[in-house]
Design a protein around this motif. Structure first.
Motif, short mmCIF file in Angstrom:
data_model
loop_
_atom_site.label_atom_id
_atom_site.label_comp_id
_atom_site.label_asym_id
_atom_site.label_seq_id
_atom_site.Cartn_x
_atom_site.Cartn_y
_atom_site.Cartn_z
N PHE A 1 -3.15 -0.01 8.83
CA PHE A 1 -4.36 -0.64 8.29
C PHE A 1 -4.15 -1.06 6.84
CE2 PHE A 1 -8.22 -0.41 5.78
CZ PHE A 1 -9.00 -1.36 6.42
N GLU A 2 -3.56 -0.15 6.06
CA GLU A 2 -3.34 -0.48 4.64
C GLU A 2 -2.32 -1.61 4.48
OE1 GLU A 2 -4.18 4.02 2.89
OE2 GLU A 2 -2.18 3.47 3.59
N LEU A 3 -1.29 -1.56 5.29
CA LEU A 3 -0.25 -2.59 5.22
C LEU A 3 -0.82 -3.98 5.50
CD1 LEU A 3 2.82 -3.37 5.09
CD2 LEU A 3 2.86 -3.02 7.56
N VAL A 4 -1.60 -4.06 6.57
CA VAL A 4 -2.16 -5.37 6.95
C VAL A 4 -3.18 -5.83 5.92
CG1 VAL A 4 -3.45 -6.62 8.72
CG2 VAL A 4 -1.70 -4.97 9.41
N SER A 5 -4.02 -4.90 5.48
CA SER A 5 -5.04 -5.25 4.47
C SER A 5 -4.38 -5.82 3.22
CB SER A 5 -5.86 -4.02 4.07
OG SER A 5 -6.47 -3.46 5.19
N LYS A 6 -3.34 -5.15 2.76
CA LYS A 6 -2.65 -5.60 1.55
C LYS A 6 -2.00 -6.97 1.77
CE LYS A 6 -1.52 -1.25 -0.81
NZ LYS A 6 -1.86 -1.64 -2.19
N THR A 7 -1.43 -7.13 2.94
CA THR A 7 -0.78 -8.42 3.24
C THR A 7 -1.81 -9.55 3.21
OG1 THR A 7 0.85 -7.31 4.60
CG2 THR A 7 0.60 -9.67 4.95
N ILE A 8 -2.94 -9.31 3.84
CA ILE A 8 -3.97 -10.36 3.88
C ILE A 8 -4.45 -10.68 2.46
CG2 ILE A 8 -6.32 -10.90 4.66
CD1 ILE A 8 -5.71 -9.33 7.22
N LYS A 9 -4.54 -9.66 1.64
CA LYS A 9 -5.02 -9.88 0.26
C LYS A 9 -3.94 -10.45 -0.66
CE LYS A 9 -8.31 -6.04 0.38
NZ LYS A 9 -8.39 -4.60 0.05
N GLY A 10 -2.72 -10.51 -0.15
CA GLY A 10 -1.63 -11.07 -0.97
C GLY A 10 -1.03 -10.06 -1.93
N GLU A 11 -1.20 -8.77 -1.63
CA GLU A 11 -0.63 -7.73 -2.49
C GLU A 11 0.77 -7.36 -1.99
OE1 GLU A 11 -3.48 -4.53 -2.44
OE2 GLU A 11 -5.10 -5.86 -3.11
N PRO A 12 1.64 -6.83 -2.86
CA PRO A 12 3.00 -6.48 -2.43
C PRO A 12 2.98 -5.37 -1.37
CG PRO A 12 2.73 -6.24 -4.81
CD PRO A 12 1.40 -6.55 -4.27
N THR A 13 3.88 -5.46 -0.41
CA THR A 13 3.96 -4.44 0.65
C THR A 13 5.43 -4.07 0.88
OG1 THR A 13 4.12 -6.15 2.35
CG2 THR A 13 1.92 -5.30 1.88
N PRO A 14 5.67 -2.85 1.38
CA PRO A 14 7.06 -2.44 1.60
C PRO A 14 7.70 -3.07 2.84
CG PRO A 14 5.54 -0.69 2.22
CD PRO A 14 4.71 -1.77 1.63
N LYS A 15 6.91 -3.61 3.73
CA LYS A 15 7.48 -4.26 4.92
C LYS A 15 6.55 -5.36 5.41
CE LYS A 15 6.41 -2.46 8.99
NZ LYS A 15 6.22 -1.72 10.22
N THR A 16 7.02 -6.12 6.38
CA THR A 16 6.20 -7.18 6.98
C THR A 16 5.43 -6.60 8.16
OG1 THR A 16 7.88 -8.79 6.39
CG2 THR A 16 6.28 -9.46 8.06
N PRO A 17 4.12 -6.79 8.21
CA PRO A 17 3.39 -6.32 9.40
C PRO A 17 3.89 -7.04 10.65
CG PRO A 17 1.87 -7.00 7.66
CD PRO A 17 3.23 -7.45 7.25
N LEU A 18 3.91 -6.30 11.75
CA LEU A 18 4.46 -6.85 13.00
C LEU A 18 3.45 -6.74 14.13
CD1 LEU A 18 7.09 -7.95 14.33
CD2 LEU A 18 7.68 -5.58 14.86
N TYR A 19 3.36 -7.82 14.87
CA TYR A 19 2.48 -7.80 16.05
C TYR A 19 2.97 -8.86 17.05
CZ TYR A 19 -1.62 -7.37 18.95
OH TYR A 19 -2.44 -7.15 20.02
N GLY A 20 2.37 -8.88 18.24
CA GLY A 20 2.72 -9.90 19.24
C GLY A 20 1.67 -9.95 20.32
N TRP A 21 1.38 -11.16 20.78
CA TRP A 21 0.43 -11.32 21.89
C TRP A 21 1.24 -11.18 23.19
CZ3 TRP A 21 -3.73 -15.69 20.95
CH2 TRP A 21 -4.42 -15.40 19.76
#
Lengths: 322, 207
Positions: free
Chosen positions: A4-24
């Protein structure tokens, strides 16, 4: 850091330690995934998916009444439709699948949970038929605005109910793009669609939840207005529909996040492993750390083999962590 | 403005009632159905097609114009038969097997009708055999195949092969989001188009 924190930070444009991953992956690939992993959830756990895509909720139109009119070959114009009441949005029985899914993904997996909802255009295509609907935009604009207003109020309440249950992001699905251009003019979109999206968008943003948009096709001319509506994420940024990543990176990555990158129309599912590898590496090299969530551009198609899916996700998983 | 220009103008704006009224008036004035078709409706649809190609109008504008043209053509039909006016050619059109998308195909159909072509619409999920059968039944000049998905476009190759196997004297044209010129060449189709208006022009060139 939780998903949750990783995705939230990514959406807000904040630095993250990794790229969030998902797939349909579940829609067409469930059987193949289950045969290999036992169940789809095991596949998602194996690759440490950071998001959960939730479906469900009460019916958004009176299916029985609509079917009856279709069977009688009665054209459902906006005027006719206004005489059919919408089903109650506050009937909580309709939310049970959302509650159950949230229990699993949010409570036990701490994933970022987003709910699929129909946008004002998409949810009425089933009622009118897409071609009639497109014509009604020009033929009955005033009546259609009344239909949209009623539907927008319903959509707003649905979104707020879902947020109250714990959904992290409302994902509005509304296809506006063709392969190289919009389905309708920008002016028509502004007059007919924008105000009725704004009703849901304002409510969601005021609630503090995240807000995202799914639209296939070329929607480049609308990006500024999509940002104005306070959408925070777009899925997909469809490179194959004349939407270059360069455009995103130079003009929009400061303002909005994107999800996608693994193209199911041309990349994943064609048995060309070298090409697939090169494409995934190219996308990571281009977008990693740039407010991007790695995901498929749409549902993985059933012609994709499980081996190819695993090959793609092994690579994406590795690159996401680097 | 002449009445034929007025018909054309109203058709382009999708005004069905006005188109019908003006066509009735034109027929009363002794203008032939052929002239109304060829000097008002078809040129009007050409203008819409050109504007669509140049992104000056969008799908809704094309749809309402086509609806008005069809309403006008319906009135003219018995007169055209009486006058012995023939179609400019016949196209069999459909979305290929496994693919249920039809809006692109329908746009192409409208543009082709706007060129004065007879269009036999087989709908969606059409097998190669069905294309060939319909082409033979209707003595078609062109088969037009549409596909939105990369997963279904392979069926177009089967259509081309079936046409060759059956030695049909016609052209196969293809289109849809994933279709490219190189794909067209690779399967041996006779032509490809990236938009509805050009597809209609392509079909016309083969009739």
């Amino acid at each position: 850091m939780t998903s949750f924190e990783l995705v939230s930070k990514t959406i807000k444009g904040e630095p993250t330690p990794k790229t969030p991953l998902y797939g349909w992956v579940s829609f067409n690939m469930s059987d193949k995934i289950c045969a290999k992993f036992g169940c789809v959830e095991n596949f998602e756990d194996h690759y440490e998916f950071d998001l959960a895509h939730i479906f469900g909720g009460p019916a958004y139109h009176n299916t029985a009444a609509i079917s009856q009119l279709h069977e009688q070959h009665i054209e459902i114009t906006p005027e006719v439709y206004l005489n059919i009441p919408l089903p109650p949005v506050d009937n909580m029985d309709g939310y049970s699948s959302i509650i159950n899914t949230l229990d699993f993904y949010k409570k036990s997996r701490k994933r970022f949970c987003y709910l699929q909802t129909n946008g004002i255009f998409e949810c009425l295509n089933e009622v009118f038929g897409i071609e009639n609907h497109l014509m009604y935009l020009l033929l009955y604009p005033e009546e259609l605005k009344m239909v949209y207003q009623r539907q927008a109020e319903w959509n707003r309440k649905f979104a707020l109910n879902a947020i109250e249950l714990g959904v992290d992001m409302i994902h509005v699905s509304d296809d506006w793009g063709g392969q190289n251009n919009l389905l309708f003019s920008k002016e028509l979109w502004h007059d007919m669609i924008y105000p009725y999206h704004k009703i849901t968008c304002d409510a969601v943003r005021n609630s503090g939840a995240f807000l995202s948009l799914h639209s296939d096709g070329h929607i480049l001319p609308l990006i500024d207005d999509i940002i104005k509506l306070e959408y925070q994420l777009i899925h997909p940024w469809q490179e194959s529909a004349a939407m270059p990543y360069k455009e995103y990176l130079t003009k929009y990555s400061e303002k909005i996040a994107i999800m996608g990158g693994i193209n199911i129309q041309s990349t994943l599912g064609f048995g060309k492993y070298e090409f697939l590898k090169a494409e995934i590496e190219r996308v990571f090299a281009t977008l990693k750390g740039k407010r991007w969530i790695c995901c498929t551009s749409h549902f993985v198609q059933e012609h994709c083999s499980i081996d190819e899916l695993i090959y793609a996700y092994d690579l994406a998983y590795k690159l996401a962590k680097q | 403005m002449s009445i034929l220009n007025e018909i054309s103008e109203m058709m382009q704006r999708g005004r069905v009632a006005m188109v019908k009224e003006l066509i009735g008036k034109a027929l009363e004035e002794g203008i032939s159905a052929k002239s109304i078709l060829q000097d008002a409706l078809l040129p009007g649809m050409d203008i819409i097609g050109e504007k669509f190609k140049n992104n000056q109008v969008y799908v809704p504008e094309v749809l309402i114009a086509a609806r008005a043209m069809n309403a006008g053509a319906e009135i003219l039909k018995p007169y055209l038969i009486e006058e012995g006016v023939k179609d400019k050619g016949t196209v069999v059109i459909g979305t290929v097997k496994g693919d249920l998308h039809d809006i692109g195909k329908n746009l192409v159909k409208m543009m082709m009708e706007g060129k004065g072509l007879k269009v036999v619409d087989l709908g969606v999920d059409v097998s190669a055999d069905r294309f060939v059968e319909a082409a033979r039944e209707n003595n078609a000049n062109v088969i037009a195949c549409s596909a939105l998905l990369t997963t279904t476009m392979g069926e177009m190759k089967n259509v081309v092969q079936k046409v060759k196997e059956n030695k049909l004297n016609l052209k196969v044209i293809i289109g849809g989001a994933p279709i490219t010129k190189s794909y067209c060449d690779s399967i041996g189709a006779d032509g490809f188009s990236s938009d509805a208006a050009t597809a209609a022009e392509l079909a016309m060139s083969f009739c």
